[in-house]
Design a protein around this motif. Sequence first.
Motif, PDB file in Angstrom:
ATOM      1  N   UNK A 241      55.226  55.045  35.847  1.00 16.05           N
ATOM      2  CA  UNK A 241      55.525  56.365  36.422  1.00 16.05           C
ATOM      3  C   UNK A 241      56.633  56.338  37.477  1.00 16.05           C
ATOM      4  N   UNK A 242      56.639  55.429  38.461  1.00 19.30           N
ATOM      5  CA  UNK A 242      57.720  55.465  39.455  1.00 19.30           C
ATOM      6  C   UNK A 242      59.102  55.266  38.835  1.00 19.30           C
ATOM      7  N   UNK A 243      59.214  54.374  37.863  1.00 16.80           N
ATOM      8  CA  UNK A 243      60.501  54.161  37.207  1.00 16.80           C
ATOM      9  C   UNK A 243      60.884  55.390  36.382  1.00 16.80           C
ATOM     10  N   UNK A 244      59.913  55.998  35.729  1.00 19.45           N
ATOM     11  CA  UNK A 244      60.167  57.207  34.950  1.00 19.45           C
ATOM     12  C   UNK A 244      60.673  58.330  35.849  1.00 19.45           C
ATOM     13  N   UNK A 245      60.090  58.466  37.022  1.00 19.70           N
ATOM     14  CA  UNK A 245      60.529  59.519  37.946  1.00 19.70           C
ATOM     15  C   UNK A 245      61.957  59.278  38.415  1.00 19.70           C
ATOM     16  N   UNK A 246      62.318  58.022  38.644  1.00 22.57           N
ATOM     17  CA  UNK A 246      63.706  57.713  39.012  1.00 22.57           C
ATOM     18  C   UNK A 246      64.659  58.083  37.889  1.00 22.57           C
ATOM     19  N   UNK A 247      64.241  57.790  36.674  1.00 26.69           N
ATOM     20  CA  UNK A 247      65.092  58.094  35.527  1.00 26.69           C
ATOM     21  C   UNK A 247      65.232  59.598  35.320  1.00 26.69           C
ATOM     22  N   UNK A 248      64.153  60.316  35.558  1.00 25.24           N
ATOM     23  CA  UNK A 248      64.224  61.767  35.413  1.00 25.24           C
ATOM     24  C   UNK A 248      65.217  62.364  36.402  1.00 25.24           C
ATOM     25  N   UNK A 249      65.342  61.751  37.571  1.00 28.29           N
ATOM     26  CA  UNK A 249      66.283  62.251  38.577  1.00 28.29           C
ATOM     27  C   UNK A 249      67.735  61.952  38.207  1.00 28.29           C
ATOM     28  N   UNK A 250      67.984  60.813  37.593  1.00 23.85           N
ATOM     29  CA  UNK A 250      69.357  60.358  37.363  1.00 23.85           C
ATOM     30  C   UNK A 250      69.825  60.481  35.925  1.00 23.85           C
ATOM     31  N   UNK A 251      68.950  60.902  35.025  1.00 24.71           N
ATOM     32  CA  UNK A 251      69.311  61.003  33.618  1.00 24.71           C
ATOM     33  C   UNK A 251      68.929  59.726  32.887  1.00 24.71           C
ATOM     34  N   UNK A 252      68.391  59.872  31.690  1.00 22.79           N
ATOM     35  CA  UNK A 252      67.785  58.713  31.037  1.00 22.79           C
ATOM     36  C   UNK A 252      68.792  57.696  30.537  1.00 22.79           C
ATOM     37  N   UNK A 253      69.918  58.131  30.019  1.00 22.19           N
ATOM     38  CA  UNK A 253      70.903  57.130  29.578  1.00 22.19           C
ATOM     39  C   UNK A 253      71.472  56.359  30.773  1.00 22.19           C
ATOM     40  N   UNK A 254      71.961  57.029  31.830  1.00 26.56           N
ATOM     41  CA  UNK A 254      72.479  56.268  32.983  1.00 26.56           C
ATOM     42  C   UNK A 254      71.414  55.395  33.639  1.00 26.56           C
ATOM     43  N   UNK A 255      70.213  55.935  33.826  1.00 28.70           N
ATOM     44  CA  UNK A 255      69.171  55.180  34.528  1.00 28.70           C
ATOM     45  C   UNK A 255      68.671  54.009  33.690  1.00 28.70           C
ATOM     46  N   UNK A 256      68.512  54.216  32.400  1.00 27.47           N
ATOM     47  CA  UNK A 256      68.050  53.119  31.545  1.00 27.47           C
ATOM     48  C   UNK A 256      69.091  52.009  31.494  1.00 27.47           C
ATOM     49  N   UNK A 257      70.367  52.390  31.443  1.00 26.35           N
ATOM     50  CA  UNK A 257      71.415  51.367  31.471  1.00 26.35           C
ATOM     51  C   UNK A 257      71.430  50.624  32.808  1.00 26.35           C
ATOM     52  N   UNK A 281      71.835  54.628  45.883  1.00 29.54           N
ATOM     53  CA  UNK A 281      70.442  54.927  46.216  1.00 29.54           C
ATOM     54  C   UNK A 281      69.573  54.919  44.964  1.00 29.54           C
ATOM     55  N   UNK A 282      70.108  55.494  43.913  1.00 28.74           N
ATOM     56  CA  UNK A 282      69.371  55.521  42.659  1.00 28.74           C
ATOM     57  C   UNK A 282      69.165  54.136  42.091  1.00 28.74           C
ATOM     58  N   UNK A 283      70.167  53.284  42.225  1.00 31.34           N
ATOM     59  CA  UNK A 283      70.046  51.911  41.729  1.00 31.34           C
ATOM     60  C   UNK A 283      68.925  51.162  42.453  1.00 31.34           C
ATOM     61  N   UNK A 284      68.839  51.370  43.740  1.00 32.57           N
ATOM     62  CA  UNK A 284      67.782  50.696  44.496  1.00 32.57           C
ATOM     63  C   UNK A 284      66.402  51.163  44.038  1.00 32.57           C
ATOM     64  N   UNK A 285      66.276  52.449  43.792  1.00 34.22           N
ATOM     65  CA  UNK A 285      65.011  52.993  43.324  1.00 34.22           C
ATOM     66  C   UNK A 285      64.664  52.453  41.934  1.00 34.22           C
ATOM     67  N   UNK A 286      65.670  52.373  41.073  1.00 32.90           N
ATOM     68  CA  UNK A 286      65.442  51.852  39.718  1.00 32.90           C
ATOM     69  C   UNK A 286      65.086  50.376  39.767  1.00 32.90           C
ATOM     70  N   UNK A 287      65.779  49.610  40.599  1.00 30.17           N
ATOM     71  CA  UNK A 287      65.460  48.181  40.729  1.00 30.17           C
ATOM     72  C   UNK A 287      64.021  47.992  41.191  1.00 30.17           C
ATOM     73  N   UNK A 288      63.607  48.791  42.162  1.00 32.78           N
ATOM     74  CA  UNK A 288      62.239  48.709  42.655  1.00 32.78           C
ATOM     75  C   UNK A 288      61.249  49.070  41.551  1.00 32.78           C
ATOM     76  N   UNK A 289      61.586  50.097  40.767  1.00 34.40           N
ATOM     77  CA  UNK A 289      60.713  50.505  39.673  1.00 34.40           C
ATOM     78  C   UNK A 289      60.605  49.444  38.591  1.00 34.40           C
ATOM     79  N   UNK A 290      61.725  48.813  38.261  1.00 34.85           N
ATOM     80  CA  UNK A 290      61.710  47.735  37.263  1.00 34.85           C
ATOM     81  C   UNK A 290      60.852  46.581  37.760  1.00 34.85           C
ATOM     82  N   UNK A 291      61.050  46.180  39.021  1.00 31.38           N
ATOM     83  CA  UNK A 291      60.262  45.083  39.572  1.00 31.38           C
ATOM     84  C   UNK A 291      58.768  45.402  39.533  1.00 31.38           C
TER      85      UNK A 291
END
Length: 298
Positions: A241-257, A281-291
């Motif tokens: 869920x936390x990673x999904x929420x980050x992706x929803x904020x930044x768009x799924x193609x950019x965030x997944x990449x 900022x988004x990258x940090x959130x995505x990195x945290x979500x992936x971890x």
Amino acid sequence: MTLHQELQGITCPLVTPFDPDSGDVDDDAFATLLGHLLEGGIDAVFPCGTTGEFASLSREEHARVVELAVEHVSGRVPVLAGAAATSVHDAVAHTETAAETGADAAVITPPYFHAANAPEGNQRFVERVADRSPLPLLLYNIPVCTGGRLEPETLAAVAAHDNVIGLKDSSGDLEYFLSVMRRTPDDFLTLQGYDALLLPALRMGADGGVNALSNAAPERYAELYDTADGDRGETVQDAIVPLFESCANDGFAPATKAALEYRDVIPSDAVRPPLVEVGEDGRESIASGVDGLLESSR
């Protein structure tokens, strides 16, 4: 094993890696991605979908991406080729090209921009494409992109067509999804495309998922599918869920990449306009979500 059986699991809607300098499709990175997904236990792959930025690909690139997927998967899992288009002619043309490359099925959305002015319009569109498609069709409900949804009544009607095999639903509306399940036959595939609803959908009888973030953590998505009935499934879903929420904020193609680049699976998170890469900022959130998702392993 039938295609219906093979698609009961997790299908990955592939990103399309681009070379950041030339802007071209990065064939080598795409091959590496496919290896990562197969090793992670993905049950099927879906090139040229929303996460794959299909609308930003040329016709030649679109065909080549499907061809690369078929080539590198080499029969180990099914390939569902994106065939979304605004006209029956173009959708059928995509299915024909996909069939020539060896894809197992095609995926279509309702027409976008000129959305249907009545549910009957989407029914006619699906049936006319299905009549001419050389491949079985998986339908794709994503109203945020198409301007309207495939109504449950429409899906109940087209489910009778021999060439229509099921639905990927990315609406985020669980009540809608359950309504489709109630109105369609047992052999009509119901696949949950909204990652945050994957576990509840599976527990209510969904056949599987088509989930963008399975690009980044295929092993966790495969595990969630396998353990959906127990506490372990809940643990993995909570970590998604936390990673999904980050992706929803930044768009799924950019965030997944960005998540894939963070995992060193692809060398660049480059996307094509009108999309832009995720900010710091988004990258940090995505990195945290992936971890957090990876650390949810046993």
